[in-house]
Design a protein around this motif. Sequence first.
Motif, PDB file in Angstrom:
ATOM      1  N   ARG B 244       6.896   1.128  15.286  1.00 23.06           N
ATOM      2  CA  ARG B 244       5.876   1.498  16.274  1.00 23.06           C
ATOM      3  C   ARG B 244       4.460   1.413  15.692  1.00 23.06           C
ATOM      4  O   ARG B 244       3.845   2.431  15.354  1.00 23.06           O
ATOM      5  N   PRO B 245       3.941   0.195  15.580  1.00 29.56           N
ATOM      6  CA  PRO B 245       2.575   0.083  15.091  1.00 29.56           C
ATOM      7  C   PRO B 245       1.621   0.744  16.083  1.00 29.56           C
ATOM      8  O   PRO B 245       1.948   0.878  17.257  1.00 29.56           O
ATOM      9  N   GLY B 246       0.458   1.163  15.607  1.00 28.78           N
ATOM     10  CA  GLY B 246      -0.503   1.792  16.515  1.00 28.78           C
ATOM     11  C   GLY B 246      -1.448   2.682  15.739  1.00 28.78           C
ATOM     12  O   GLY B 246      -1.406   2.726  14.507  1.00 28.78           O
ATOM     13  N   VAL B 247      -2.293   3.406  16.463  1.00 29.01           N
ATOM     14  CA  VAL B 247      -3.263   4.292  15.819  1.00 29.01           C
ATOM     15  C   VAL B 247      -2.787   5.735  15.961  1.00 29.01           C
ATOM     16  O   VAL B 247      -2.514   6.188  17.077  1.00 29.01           O
ATOM     17  N   TYR B 248      -2.660   6.448  14.852  1.00 25.52           N
ATOM     18  CA  TYR B 248      -2.183   7.822  14.874  1.00 25.52           C
ATOM     19  C   TYR B 248      -3.263   8.779  14.404  1.00 25.52           C
ATOM     20  O   TYR B 248      -3.851   8.572  13.337  1.00 25.52           O
TER      21      TYR B 248
END
Lengths: 157, 429
Positions: B244-248
């Motif tokens: 789950r790539p993305g901005v956290y």
Amino acid sequence: MKNSFGPGALALLNEIKTKYPTGRAAIMPALYVAQEEFGWLMPEALEAVADCLELPEMTVRSTATFYSMYRHRKAGRNVIRICTNVSCMVLGARTLKGVLEGLYGVAPGGVSPDGRFSLEIADCIGACGSGPAMLVNDDLHTGLDAKKIIEVLENYK
Amino acid sequence: MTRYLLDVVENRSIGEYERAGGYQGLGKALSMEPGQVIEEVKKSGLRGRGGAGFPTGMKWMFAAGDPKSPKYIACNADEGEPGTFKDKAILDENPHLLIEGMAIAGHALKAELGYIYLRGEYLKEKDILETAISQARASGYLGENIMGSGKRFDVHVHLGAGAYICGEETALIDSLEGKRGQPRLKPPFPVNSGLWGSPTIVNNVETLANLPFIVREGAGRYVRIGDPGCPGNKLFPVSGHVERPGVYELPMGTTLREIIYEHAGGIKNGKTLKAVIPGGISAPVLPPGLIDCPMDFVSVQKQGSMLGSGGVMVFDEDTCIVRVAHRALEFFERESCGKCTPCREGTGWLRGILERIETRQGREGDIRLLEDVSKNITGNTFCPLGDGAAAAVLGFLMHFREEFAEHIKNGCPFGPDDLNPYHYNPVQP
Ligand SMILES: Cc1cc2nc3c(=O)[nH]c(=O)nc-3n(C[C@H](O)[C@H](O)[C@H](O)COP(=O)(O)O)c2cc1C
Ligand code: FES
């Protein structure tokens, strides 16, 4: 070929000038306006910017030649900027570059023989989380694979 | 956990933002003396999120202490570090957070004008920002007499044109002035002599986006979030081989392991982790054995890398490290502004040596040579671009030396990167 700005562009340029305390600072946005108006930054385009901002043409040229998004050659009708930087590369971006070369006969830095596409290699376009990614003109396309990239490009004639 | 950067509002409308407490921080700031606002930011311990981690309050104090005026606020939204897409998330989801942050900075510094230096590729974000700026003007948060305070502050967007170096603060200033974006010699620092020779604060998007929360909730509450030495939340953009790539948005000091395995869902397709770059391409790579490292400025540095932009790039077992290193150096070579010799020549040398190693033309002493060139770049360049390139190479060599040696001896053991013109498939029957 036009060799000065039309009324729409002039209005835009006048608005741009109000944003900065110096004419020189307006060079970058003015170059974008010129690129849009002339297609690429031919000598007449640089002169028009210089005239409009009342600056020596050399000053404008010096700025224009530093940045990769200003074009100094005629471009294809659509400009593809595909990212092959690391996060996109490890998800297969280089294969896609090859697909474009094979399908449209366009190599990085060049224009396809039919004038439809220019291809440029981009260095990360801020879409690493959904790569491989490319910009076509002003549109971002993400999650590309060999099939999807062809589908997407069908929409650009 | 408290989130205050992302997911705060349903959509980008100013009404939603106001309902979620938006612009209350600005209101509170305007009721305080500029010096008190700076004091509050100092107490919050906020450190710059653009990569260097410089204490924001201190930077502001330097600029405020300079008697020259006018003063300017420059927001660094150039976000050019490969593997980084966190500022974009703020602009996409919550542009008013940045505008409010800039207006707070404007009040604290007694500045009346701010520029957002936005990277040229972020055209959608340019539209979003310009819409948000008009909304803020219409609602009295920007322009003349903001929130009835008698103060004025306005913001313009300045679009970059594809030069990584313009993320460096002095190059950014030259670029905003309409020049070629090459770094300036420091000192003088921008806080004393920035835009048009005036005191200028250059702050990253995420840094400025922390301000509304700090002012509204108070430094006392802020310091309880994240790491005591480096408070607040941090945005971690995660890319590469994760589910789950993305901005956290997570508290500063969250471990790399937690980011990769809990938030980003672990390694894609059940593979194993081979390497991770913790802070954008200039940050030296870390091996799997070091992923219990907390992600804050001090801890990552202790492991020989840096928090940088917080851009976490994850590589699985099938990744060729030499190829990653080569692509990274191709980037640095292209983006070196050419002003100083060690960086201009050194990055080309490094890329060339890596290229021959990857294409089975590597020579005996090449690893030594890579180290030698890297060490000659380090500390000898005008700005940190060259240092970043050298540190990246040394990091790859430190943790994956065997793989380089193997390449030199037998060629690249990984599958062909089919259309990579540099690749030479070593498996010849
Ligand atoms: C080559 C190079 C590129 C940089 N790129 C960026 C960038 O894209 N965005 C950014 O905020 N800072 C970037 N920086 C860091 C800036 O020089 C500066 O430290 C930062 O904008 C200060 O803001 P902060 O204190 O809020 O972190 C870069 C630095 C270097 C040397
Ligand atoms: S690496 Fe391709 S968009 Fe960032």
